[in-house]
Design a protein around this motif. Structure first.
Motif, mmCIF file in Angstrom:
data_model
loop_
_atom_site.group_PDB
_atom_site.id
_atom_site.type_symbol
_atom_site.label_atom_id
_atom_site.label_comp_id
_atom_site.label_asym_id
_atom_site.label_seq_id
_atom_site.Cartn_x
_atom_site.Cartn_y
_atom_site.Cartn_z
ATOM 1 N N ARG A 97 17.606 1.478 -4.010
ATOM 2 C CA ARG A 97 17.178 0.563 -5.107
ATOM 3 C C ARG A 97 16.021 -0.197 -5.017
ATOM 4 N NH1 ARG A 97 23.023 0.155 -5.596
ATOM 5 N NH2 ARG A 97 23.002 -1.730 -4.604
ATOM 6 N N ARG A 98 15.604 -0.134 -3.577
ATOM 7 C CA ARG A 98 14.413 -1.492 -3.225
ATOM 8 C C ARG A 98 13.236 -0.352 -2.591
ATOM 9 N NH1 ARG A 98 16.490 -5.374 1.019
ATOM 10 N NH2 ARG A 98 14.306 -6.091 0.495
ATOM 11 N N VAL A 99 13.303 0.947 -2.498
ATOM 12 C CA VAL A 99 12.283 1.754 -1.994
ATOM 13 C C VAL A 99 12.643 3.027 -2.351
ATOM 14 C CG1 VAL A 99 13.404 2.048 0.203
ATOM 15 C CG2 VAL A 99 10.839 2.241 0.078
ATOM 16 N N GLY A 100 11.244 3.691 -2.747
ATOM 17 C CA GLY A 100 11.436 5.159 -3.416
ATOM 18 C C GLY A 100 11.529 6.140 -2.250
ATOM 19 N N ARG A 101 11.385 7.403 -2.739
ATOM 20 C CA ARG A 101 11.566 8.466 -1.872
ATOM 21 C C ARG A 101 10.293 9.623 -1.855
ATOM 22 N NH1 ARG A 101 16.927 7.921 -3.072
ATOM 23 N NH2 ARG A 101 16.816 9.931 -4.352
ATOM 24 N N GLU A 102 9.256 8.978 -2.679
ATOM 25 C CA GLU A 102 8.203 10.090 -3.172
ATOM 26 C C GLU A 102 6.746 9.723 -2.245
ATOM 27 O OE1 GLU A 102 8.420 12.324 -5.461
ATOM 28 O OE2 GLU A 102 10.628 12.032 -5.964
ATOM 29 N N PRO A 103 6.075 10.876 -2.124
ATOM 30 C CA PRO A 103 4.938 10.698 -1.325
ATOM 31 C C PRO A 103 3.858 9.830 -2.085
ATOM 32 C CG PRO A 103 5.582 13.221 -1.484
ATOM 33 C CD PRO A 103 6.438 12.310 -2.494
ATOM 34 N N SER A 104 3.178 9.122 -1.514
ATOM 35 C CA SER A 104 2.362 7.875 -2.007
ATOM 36 C C SER A 104 1.261 8.556 -2.468
ATOM 37 C CB SER A 104 2.193 6.836 -1.261
ATOM 38 O OG SER A 104 1.240 7.345 0.203
ATOM 39 N N GLY A 105 0.560 9.568 -1.788
ATOM 40 C CA GLY A 105 -1.119 10.199 -2.287
ATOM 41 C C GLY A 105 -1.930 9.018 -1.862
ATOM 42 N N ASP A 106 -1.577 7.686 -1.473
ATOM 43 C CA ASP A 106 -2.462 6.602 -1.288
ATOM 44 C C ASP A 106 -2.549 6.401 0.483
ATOM 45 O OD1 ASP A 106 -3.542 6.520 -3.646
ATOM 46 O OD2 ASP A 106 -2.107 4.730 -4.221
ATOM 47 N N ALA A 107 -3.335 5.600 0.765
ATOM 48 C CA ALA A 107 -3.559 5.275 2.288
ATOM 49 C C ALA A 107 -2.153 4.384 2.774
ATOM 50 C CB ALA A 107 -4.589 4.299 2.511
ATOM 51 N N PHE A 108 -1.805 4.290 3.990
ATOM 52 C CA PHE A 108 -0.607 3.751 4.308
ATOM 53 C C PHE A 108 -0.475 2.196 3.901
ATOM 54 C CE2 PHE A 108 -3.424 4.028 8.099
ATOM 55 C CZ PHE A 108 -3.628 2.688 8.354
ATOM 56 N N ASN A 109 -1.620 1.662 3.859
ATOM 57 C CA ASN A 109 -1.700 0.228 3.791
ATOM 58 C C ASN A 109 -2.351 -0.215 2.311
ATOM 59 O OD1 ASN A 109 -4.426 1.033 4.188
ATOM 60 N ND2 ASN A 109 -4.631 -0.666 5.707
ATOM 61 N N SER A 110 -2.226 0.665 1.509
ATOM 62 C CA SER A 110 -2.659 0.266 0.182
ATOM 63 C C SER A 110 -1.981 -0.442 -0.524
ATOM 64 C CB SER A 110 -2.544 1.785 -0.721
ATOM 65 O OG SER A 110 -3.131 1.567 -2.010
ATOM 66 N N ILE A 111 -2.380 -1.479 -1.269
ATOM 67 C CA ILE A 111 -1.722 -2.435 -2.022
ATOM 68 C C ILE A 111 -1.683 -2.107 -3.746
ATOM 69 C CG2 ILE A 111 -3.567 -4.031 -2.698
ATOM 70 C CD1 ILE A 111 -1.636 -6.356 -2.166
ATOM 71 N N VAL A 112 -2.532 -1.138 -4.344
ATOM 72 C CA VAL A 112 -2.735 -0.759 -5.422
ATOM 73 C C VAL A 112 -1.648 -0.376 -6.241
ATOM 74 C CG1 VAL A 112 -3.927 0.614 -7.040
ATOM 75 C CG2 VAL A 112 -5.192 -0.328 -5.164
ATOM 76 N N LEU A 113 -0.969 0.694 -5.273
ATOM 77 C CA LEU A 113 0.155 1.294 -5.762
ATOM 78 C C LEU A 113 1.387 0.364 -5.930
ATOM 79 C CD1 LEU A 113 1.223 4.425 -6.731
ATOM 80 C CD2 LEU A 113 1.731 4.828 -4.192
ATOM 81 N N LEU A 114 1.582 -0.476 -4.798
ATOM 82 C CA LEU A 114 2.719 -1.318 -4.962
ATOM 83 C C LEU A 114 2.509 -2.259 -6.217
ATOM 84 C CD1 LEU A 114 4.971 -2.414 -3.350
ATOM 85 C CD2 LEU A 114 3.511 -4.159 -2.245
#
Length: 321
Positions: A97-114
């Motif tokens: 419920r707090r974190v997903g299970r999908e690939p991000s497609g972004d860099a490991f430290n990206s803040i944009v997707l968050l």
């Protein structure tokens, strides 16, 4: 002769595997293009990119190694496999419920997707997701020091080695340079997805990323994921077979950040990388593989580590596809 992941590790020809590891090591040690060590964490930037080690633990507990397989290195984000395993043991499926299970497609430290997804990290292996996992662990112990101790005890248990430890100098360097991780933690906190003070969560995160292990230790530590959740060294159950399969699935889809698809295409094994140059890969039913070469590619994954695993997967017939 080749093997498939449907076979047990006992079916693996040890002589063939030993020869493959020695030949792969000899070829890669001669390479001039080795990538660049992570330059934003000073202790990692100083590591000689000439290092190379590889180790394989079969599900019958045989260990095969080549190169500098006994030299400790900073496992960095590979530790996220083990913190996720611990957190699922504590919180179960409520963690999702707090974190997903999908690939991000972004860099490991990206803040944009968050920001776009309102504080729910795409998966537990990007930095934001690992911070949520650290928070879940911290919520049980309440004190960062106790949580770090619990993580280390678990790593020692799965590696069957009491010498596994975190490097305090690396942890201090992580804190000194971890401004983007601090931004991620504070953003998660502002969205209500951290239950503990961000600085406490960051302390846990920096220390588990600072764990040092050798390829031999890491291959043994990951062997439960190849062995249906059971540690082949001790015979003790770590997780259920179903949970081992699901962790492996996440490693396959998310373990190399925005390079996960290319790694699946080239190697075809569940794996998790770290910016210290290590990679842990799992051959379900057969083996756990750890490789280390400090030079990274553009996605922050070990350049020669990927090549070694591609060569090994091809020679041994170990792709899951």
């Amino acid at each position: 002769m080749t093997h498939t992941p449907a076979q047990n590790g006992a079916a693996v020809d040890g002589t063939e595997l030993e020869t493959a590891l020695q030949e792969i090591t000899a070829e890669l040690q001669s390479r001039s293009e080795r990538g660049q060590p992570a330059d934003y964490i000073p202790p990692l930037a100083r590591v000689d990119p000439a290092h190379f080690g590889i180790a394989v633990t079969l599900t019958d507990n045989r260990l095969f190694a080549a190169g500098e397989a006994e030299m400790p290195f900073s496992i960095q984000s590979i530790s996220k496999v083990f913190t996720l395993t611990l957190a699922l043991g504590m919180a179960g499926d409520s963690l999702w419920r707090r974190v997903g299970r999908e690939p991000s497609g972004d860099a490991f430290n990206s803040i944009v997707l968050l920001e776009h997804e309102r504080g729910i990290p795409r998966n537990p292996f990007i930095n934001a997701g690992a911070l949520v996992v650290a928070d879940a662990l911290l919520s049980r112990a309440r004190a960062p020091r106790e949580t770090i101790g619990e993580i280390l005890r678990f790593l020692r248990f799965v590696a069957d080695d009491e010498s596994v430890a975190a490097d305090p100098a690396v942890a201090r360097a992580e804190k000194a340079t971890g401004h983007r991780n601090a931004a991620l933690a504070n953003y998660l906190y502002s969205c209500g997805n951290l239950n503990n003070p961000p600085d406490h969560v960051l302390g846990v995160y920096f220390h588990h990323c600072a764990v040092t292990m050798s390829c031999a230790q890491l291959a043994r530590a990951g062997a439960f994921l190849a062995n249906g959740g059971r540690n082949p060294a001790t015979g003790r159950s770590v997780v259920s077979p179903e949970r081992a399969r699901r962790i492996n699935a996440l490693m396959m889809t998310c373990g190399h950040y925005d390079g996960s698809g290319d790694f699946a295409y080239r190697v075809g094994l569940p794996s998790k990388s770290g910016v210290g140059g290590g990679i842990l890969a799992v051959v379900p039913g057969v083996a756990s593989v750890a490789v280390w070469s400090p030079g990274l590619n553009g996605q922050g994954n070990s350049l020669l580590g990927i090549e070694a695993l591609e060569m090994l997967s091809h020679r041994m017939g170990w792709s899951v596809f």
